[in-house]
Write a protein that holds these residues in place. Structure first.
Motif, short mmCIF file in Angstrom:
data_model
loop_
_atom_site.label_atom_id
_atom_site.label_comp_id
_atom_site.label_asym_id
_atom_site.label_seq_id
_atom_site.Cartn_x
_atom_site.Cartn_y
_atom_site.Cartn_z
N ARG A 273 0.36 -1.36 -0.05
CA ARG A 273 0.01 -0.09 -0.23
C ARG A 273 1.05 1.90 0.08
O ARG A 273 0.31 2.18 -0.86
CB ARG A 273 -0.54 0.06 1.22
N ILE A 274 2.03 1.26 1.03
CA ILE A 274 2.87 2.33 0.46
C ILE A 274 3.29 2.56 -0.43
O ILE A 274 3.20 3.97 -0.86
CB ILE A 274 4.01 2.39 2.28
N LEU A 275 3.99 1.57 -1.37
CA LEU A 275 4.64 2.02 -2.39
C LEU A 275 3.60 2.18 -3.41
O LEU A 275 3.82 2.96 -4.73
CB LEU A 275 4.98 -0.03 -3.10
N ARG A 276 2.15 1.75 -3.43
CA ARG A 276 1.29 2.17 -4.09
C ARG A 276 0.78 3.32 -4.50
O ARG A 276 0.98 4.56 -4.78
CB ARG A 276 -0.53 1.49 -4.40
N LEU A 277 0.56 4.11 -3.04
CA LEU A 277 1.16 5.72 -2.66
C LEU A 277 1.83 6.39 -3.25
O LEU A 277 1.81 7.72 -3.07
CB LEU A 277 0.64 5.95 -0.45
N CYS A 278 3.37 5.88 -2.63
CA CYS A 278 4.17 7.18 -3.54
C CYS A 278 3.80 6.35 -4.95
O CYS A 278 4.63 8.27 -5.01
CB CYS A 278 5.48 6.16 -2.61
N ILE A 279 3.56 6.10 -5.51
CA ILE A 279 3.39 6.22 -6.71
C ILE A 279 2.12 6.90 -6.93
O ILE A 279 2.76 8.01 -8.44
CB ILE A 279 2.85 4.78 -7.75
N GLU A 292 1.61 -7.24 -9.90
CA GLU A 292 2.94 -7.96 -10.49
C GLU A 292 3.73 -6.80 -10.70
O GLU A 292 5.48 -6.62 -10.50
CB GLU A 292 2.74 -8.34 -12.00
N HIS A 293 3.32 -5.27 -11.20
CA HIS A 293 4.34 -4.35 -10.93
C HIS A 293 4.71 -3.40 -9.26
O HIS A 293 6.16 -3.77 -8.91
CB HIS A 293 3.74 -3.04 -11.34
N ILE A 294 4.19 -3.57 -8.34
CA ILE A 294 4.02 -3.88 -7.58
C ILE A 294 4.87 -4.90 -6.22
O ILE A 294 6.33 -4.78 -6.15
CB ILE A 294 3.09 -4.03 -6.66
N SER A 296 6.57 -6.53 -8.80
CA SER A 296 8.07 -6.49 -8.85
C SER A 296 9.51 -5.00 -7.94
O SER A 296 10.62 -5.31 -7.71
CB SER A 296 8.82 -5.69 -11.07
N ILE A 297 8.96 -4.81 -7.60
CA ILE A 297 9.51 -3.29 -6.83
C ILE A 297 9.89 -3.84 -4.94
O ILE A 297 11.02 -4.29 -5.03
CB ILE A 297 8.95 -1.95 -6.49
N LEU A 298 9.17 -4.41 -4.84
CA LEU A 298 9.54 -5.55 -3.41
C LEU A 298 10.09 -6.88 -3.84
O LEU A 298 11.48 -6.86 -3.33
CB LEU A 298 8.25 -6.96 -3.27
N HIS A 299 10.57 -6.40 -4.97
CA HIS A 299 11.80 -7.94 -5.20
C HIS A 299 13.21 -7.69 -5.56
O HIS A 299 14.54 -7.59 -5.41
CB HIS A 299 11.44 -8.42 -6.60
N LEU A 300 12.84 -5.89 -6.15
CA LEU A 300 13.94 -5.03 -6.44
C LEU A 300 14.95 -4.48 -5.42
O LEU A 300 15.83 -4.70 -4.21
CB LEU A 300 13.80 -4.04 -7.34
N ILE A 309 18.06 -0.17 -10.54
CA ILE A 309 16.56 0.31 -11.10
C ILE A 309 15.11 0.29 -11.99
O ILE A 309 15.96 -1.10 -12.84
CB ILE A 309 17.14 1.36 -12.67
N LEU A 310 14.29 0.12 -12.09
CA LEU A 310 13.38 -0.23 -12.44
C LEU A 310 12.34 0.58 -13.07
O LEU A 310 11.70 1.39 -12.89
CB LEU A 310 12.00 -1.30 -11.14
N ILE A 311 12.22 0.53 -13.96
CA ILE A 311 10.98 1.15 -15.39
C ILE A 311 9.70 0.73 -15.69
O ILE A 311 9.69 -0.53 -15.62
CB ILE A 311 12.03 1.98 -16.53
N LEU A 312 7.96 1.46 -14.99
CA LEU A 312 7.06 0.75 -14.61
C LEU A 312 6.27 1.82 -15.79
O LEU A 312 6.43 3.00 -16.04
CB LEU A 312 6.93 1.16 -13.27
N PRO A 313 5.52 1.03 -15.86
CA PRO A 313 4.35 2.23 -16.78
C PRO A 313 4.22 3.40 -16.74
O PRO A 313 4.34 3.83 -15.32
CB PRO A 313 2.77 0.94 -16.87
#
Length: 466
Positions: A273-279, A292-294, A296-300, A309-313
């Protein structure tokens, strides 16, 4: 009052959709849902004390057919004496240029149109005609795409306090009966009757099978599940929003930097949820950010590499640098920062416009050293050669950090302190007239100008971010 209008009125009240004096932009395509919405709101507007403005967008997908839709909407607007905005945009061309899908491209352009019309007419809300059947279809679509609980909560009744959906508790059959009772015939989009999109396939093929062979009440079941998940998602978002400040190091309109140690202390559901709020804070559109994007961030984050570095939509850029994670908009110049230099007023206040901050300097024999504040330092004034300047790094900079006998390259100091490469050009340096670095602001002062027992006059300098 018709039973359908009573139901819509109750739903509006229960979800606080409309207030007295509100101006509502109604998105009217001419189809059954939007036409029913228009007439339900028309019959409620005097009782609830709000006004209406009709907005219709011809997407140029269906040629003569879509032009007829626009004429149909105009006729009803004039009949009801409601002001209207009707525009035509060549959506297919925009989709081709930007390589978007037909559904996604049309949705984006349509919402941009609604936002613009709302701004032009000074409207408070935008009302859309999504219904309970749409909710059930959306639930299945997102389930097939592997959505998390946030996505499976479906279409929100109210979004951003602006978009409202008064028909979300009403079924398509209730809408059709209402229009029939009023003697109204809506426009029919012929493309809705062909299984060419996933939503159409679910509506025309899958849901009838589920209703016939598994559960005749499947649509209500899916809507009830969405309602449950929406409530739980709201609670989790509220908890995450309260915890978020403990994780954020710096926050700007296009960039957020968070501390990974503090983030990883939270339950995994709160981390997501925190990652979604930041995005959401750095991107105007997060509809394409999926589970799956979230992940991917947790995996990074859990990756052993210190820099990734990770680029999302939608050009959302995720940068892991040691113990910090930066979420920002990816642009061609996102890692560049111009050189700056300011003269420091002693005593006085020096504004650092480029950093949206200021430096406050005072000369005082009795100033107290605050070791807990890394943005305030106290120096031996007699060991410093004025005038002083505040600048960012230059090639060849060297520095003697407090506690060290010799100098080291500033670049090496940044590496040792795990300062992210993209932030190094933003770190202000307090420099004397002879070029000596007195303070790497926020990190370490120079050993050469430290306070000793023989110090007679002290210089206190604070860095304050606005």
């Amino acid at each position: 009052m018709h039973a359908f209008i009573k139901k819509v009125k109750s739903f509006i009240f229960d979800n606080r959709m409309i207030g007295p004096g509100d101006k509502i932009v109604v998105g009217v395509s001419g189809g059954p849902d939007s036409l029913a919405l228009l007439y339900a709101l028309f019959y409620l507007k005097d009782e609830l004390n709000f006004t209406l403005h009709i907005a219709h967008l011809d997407h140029k997908f269906r040629g003569v057919e879509s032009a007829a839709d626009a004429k149909f909407v105009e006729e009803h607007a004039r009949k009801l004496e409601i002001p209207f905005t009707i525009e035509a945009i060549d959506v297919p061309s925009i989709i081709r240029r930007n390589r978007l899908s037909s559904e996604d491209g049309a949705r984006r352009i349509r919402y941009q149109f609604f936002d613009r019309v709302a701004a032009e007419v000074n409207a408070d809300k935008v009302a859309l005609g999504h219904n309970a059947d749409d909710q059930a279809e959306t639930m299945l679509m997102r389930l097939f795409r592997g959505a998390g609980s946030h996505g499976l909560s479906g279409i929100p009744k109210v979004r951003d306090g602006r978009y409202i959906r008064p028909l979300l508790s009403s079924s398509r059959s209730e809408i059709e009966n209402f229009l029939s009772d009023l003697g109204l015939s809506a426009r029919q989009d012929s493309s809705n009757q062909r299984p060419i999109y996933l939503r159409n396939k679910i509506r025309l093929e899958l849901l009838p099978i589920l209703e016939t062979e598994y559960n005749s009440n499947i649509k209500n079941v899916l809507c009830r599940t969405a309602e449950i998940l929406q409530s739980e998602a709201e609670l989790l978002d509220k908890i995450a929003a309260e915890i978020l400040p403990t994780c954020v190091i710096t926050s700007h309109p296009s960039t957020i930097e968070i501390n990974l140690d503090n983030l990883q202390k939270q339950h995994i559901a709160i981390q997501r949820r925190i990652l979604r709020l930041c995005i959401a804070d750095v991107s105007s559109n997060i509809s394409d950010i999926r589970f799956e994007h979230i992940e991917s961030i947790l995996h990074l984050i859990s990756n052993s590499k210190p820099n990734c570095i990770l680029i999302l939509p939608n050009n959302v850029k995720i940068i892991k640098s040691y113990d910090n994670l930066t979420i920002c908009q990816a642009t061609p110049t996102s890692d560049e920062f111009p050189k700056f230099e300011y003269g420091l007023k002693v005593p006085g206040i020096t504004k650092l416009q480029i950093l949206d901050s200021m430096m406050v300097a005072n000369l005082d024999e009795d100033v107290v050293i605050d070791s807990d504040n890394r943005f305030r330092e106290v120096f031996d004034w007699e060991k410093i050669k004025p005038p002083l300047r505040v600048r960012n790094r230059r090639s060849g900079d060297r520095f003697q950090p407090l506690g060290m006998r010799g100098e080291k390259r500033l670049k090496d100091f940044f590496i040792d302190e795990k300062v992210p490469r993209r932030l190094r050009q933003r770190v202000p340096l307090l420099v004397s007239d002879d070029g000596e670095i007195l303070w790497v602001v926020g990190y370490r002062m120079s050993d050469r100008c430290k306070i000793t027992a023989s110090t007679r006059q002290k210089l206190a300098v604070s860095f304050i971010h606005k």
